[in-house]
Write a protein that holds these residues in place. Structure first.
Motif, mmCIF file in Angstrom:
data_model
loop_
_atom_site.group_PDB
_atom_site.id
_atom_site.type_symbol
_atom_site.label_atom_id
_atom_site.label_comp_id
_atom_site.label_asym_id
_atom_site.label_seq_id
_atom_site.Cartn_x
_atom_site.Cartn_y
_atom_site.Cartn_z
ATOM 1 N N THR A 115 0.821 -1.208 0.000
ATOM 2 C CA THR A 115 0.000 0.000 0.000
ATOM 3 C C THR A 115 0.856 1.259 0.000
ATOM 4 O OG1 THR A 115 -1.672 -1.206 1.261
ATOM 5 C CG2 THR A 115 -1.906 1.169 1.180
ATOM 6 N N ILE A 116 2.069 1.178 0.549
ATOM 7 C CA ILE A 116 2.898 2.382 0.681
ATOM 8 C C ILE A 116 3.289 2.935 -0.694
ATOM 9 C CG2 ILE A 116 4.987 3.370 1.687
ATOM 10 C CD1 ILE A 116 4.862 1.158 3.816
ATOM 11 N N ILE A 135 10.976 2.784 -0.433
ATOM 12 C CA ILE A 135 9.571 2.416 -0.263
ATOM 13 C C ILE A 135 8.723 3.638 0.076
ATOM 14 C CG2 ILE A 135 7.959 1.060 1.146
ATOM 15 C CD1 ILE A 135 10.215 -0.997 1.492
ATOM 16 N N TRP A 136 9.274 4.546 0.895
ATOM 17 C CA TRP A 136 8.502 5.702 1.376
ATOM 18 C C TRP A 136 9.046 7.054 0.921
ATOM 19 C CZ3 TRP A 136 10.950 2.383 5.064
ATOM 20 C CH2 TRP A 136 12.162 2.869 5.565
ATOM 21 N N SER A 137 10.043 7.067 0.043
ATOM 22 C CA SER A 137 10.688 8.330 -0.325
ATOM 23 C C SER A 137 9.723 9.316 -0.996
ATOM 24 C CB SER A 137 11.884 8.071 -1.238
ATOM 25 O OG SER A 137 11.479 7.406 -2.430
ATOM 26 N N LEU A 157 7.949 11.850 1.582
ATOM 27 C CA LEU A 157 8.785 12.600 2.521
ATOM 28 C C LEU A 157 8.325 14.035 2.739
ATOM 29 C CD1 LEU A 157 12.359 11.319 1.574
ATOM 30 C CD2 LEU A 157 11.029 10.798 3.632
ATOM 31 N N ASP A 158 7.388 14.527 1.952
ATOM 32 C CA ASP A 158 6.855 15.863 2.198
ATOM 33 C C ASP A 158 5.870 15.881 3.366
ATOM 34 O OD1 ASP A 158 8.334 17.095 0.245
ATOM 35 O OD2 ASP A 158 6.762 16.996 -1.275
ATOM 36 N N MET A 159 5.507 14.690 3.855
ATOM 37 C CA MET A 159 4.634 14.594 5.028
ATOM 38 C C MET A 159 5.440 14.122 6.233
ATOM 39 S SD MET A 159 1.023 12.991 3.715
ATOM 40 C CE MET A 159 0.299 13.230 5.363
ATOM 41 N N PRO A 160 5.008 14.478 7.453
ATOM 42 C CA PRO A 160 5.679 13.917 8.637
ATOM 43 C C PRO A 160 5.486 12.408 8.686
ATOM 44 C CG PRO A 160 4.298 15.803 9.224
ATOM 45 C CD PRO A 160 3.949 15.430 7.814
ATOM 46 N N LEU A 161 6.568 11.681 8.917
ATOM 47 C CA LEU A 161 6.519 10.217 8.980
ATOM 48 C C LEU A 161 6.798 9.741 10.397
ATOM 49 C CD1 LEU A 161 8.420 9.213 5.704
ATOM 50 C CD2 LEU A 161 5.964 9.626 6.035
ATOM 51 N N LEU A 162 5.967 8.837 10.855
ATOM 52 C CA LEU A 162 6.115 8.182 12.156
ATOM 53 C C LEU A 162 6.509 6.737 11.899
ATOM 54 C CD1 LEU A 162 5.611 7.589 15.201
ATOM 55 C CD2 LEU A 162 3.166 7.483 14.670
#
Length: 234
Positions: A22-23, A56-58, A61-66
């Motif tokens: 999904t990511i 996978i999540w690059s 990166l414009d959003m805060p990631l937890l």
């Protein structure tokens, strides 16, 4: 480039990914529409046989990631040693706005906690009970441990077995614990508890992105964001 930071003095919607695929399939635009920040469960990636890596999540990166590397006792589908969880967290620190570490793991993860303090990286101290709502005294003790260890947020998630549990969790949320608090129920009464706790000031309110919840009774992030936006503050 500075990491985007969540504002931890108001209710935020956390979009949590229940499946690895999904990511990359979620666009930055749709993620931003559904949530204020995104949770990436590193333990779930490992459980699916996916190697956690920045690619996978690059695109998000414009959003805060937890980033979370959950232990089995608090909801992971697999057994990961604290050394493996520490390794996963260190991999993600460069992109993290927040890191989640269980209250029960603070001591064994002390090296990571110290590193985050050195970097000025805020972290969430989480506490889970999938069978019942612990006593208020137990919740207060866990919140004090989180505060004293330097956590930016104390998070408590517990199964709601009665409407009295829902009310007591909201009362705990409304009290002053010396740090921001996030509370939420799990199980059949979870949806109403999550709205009530958000209304009482829960700073992190979790919903899933995609088709797979990451906790029992979790709403989709988009639906939760819409519902919370209509609540009046208590």
């Amino acid at each position: 480039m500075p990491r985007p930071q969540p504002i931890l003095n108001r209710p935020n919607i956390v979009g949590s990914f229940g499946r690895a695929g999904t990511i990359p399939a979620t666009s930055a635009e749709s993620a931003a529409a559904a949530a204020d920040l995104l949770e990436i469960r590193l333990d779930l990636l490992v459980a699916e046989g996916t190697t956690p890596e920045r690619g996978i999540w690059s695109h998000l990166l414009d959003m805060p990631l937890l980033f979370t590397a959950r232990r089995k006792e608090e909801g992971s589908p697999i057994e990961l040693s604290h050394a493996n969880r520490e390794k996963l967290i260190r991999l993600a620190i460069v992109d993290a706005a927040l890191i989640d570490i269980e209250v029960a793991s603070i001591s064994e993860m002390s090296a990571v906690v110290e590193e985050m303090a050195h970097l000025g990286l805020p972290w969430v101290a989480s506490y889970h009970d999938f069978g019942k709502l612990p006593s208020t005294a137990a919740l207060e003790t866990a919140a004090a441990l989180a505060r004293d260890a330097g956590a930016a947020v104390f998070k408590a998630a517990a199964r709601m077995n009665s409407t009295a549990d829902v009310a007591r969790l909201a009362d705990f949320q409304a009290a002053d614990h010396g740090l921001p608090v996030a509370t939420m129920g799990m199980g059949p009464l979870a949806p109403v508890s999550r709205l009530l706790c958000a209304q009482y000031g829960s700073v992190l309110n979790y919903g899933f992105i995609g088709e797979t919840p990451t906790a029992p009774g979790q709403w989709s992030a988009a639906f939760l964001k819409q519902a919370v936006s209509k609540l009046a503050a208590v």
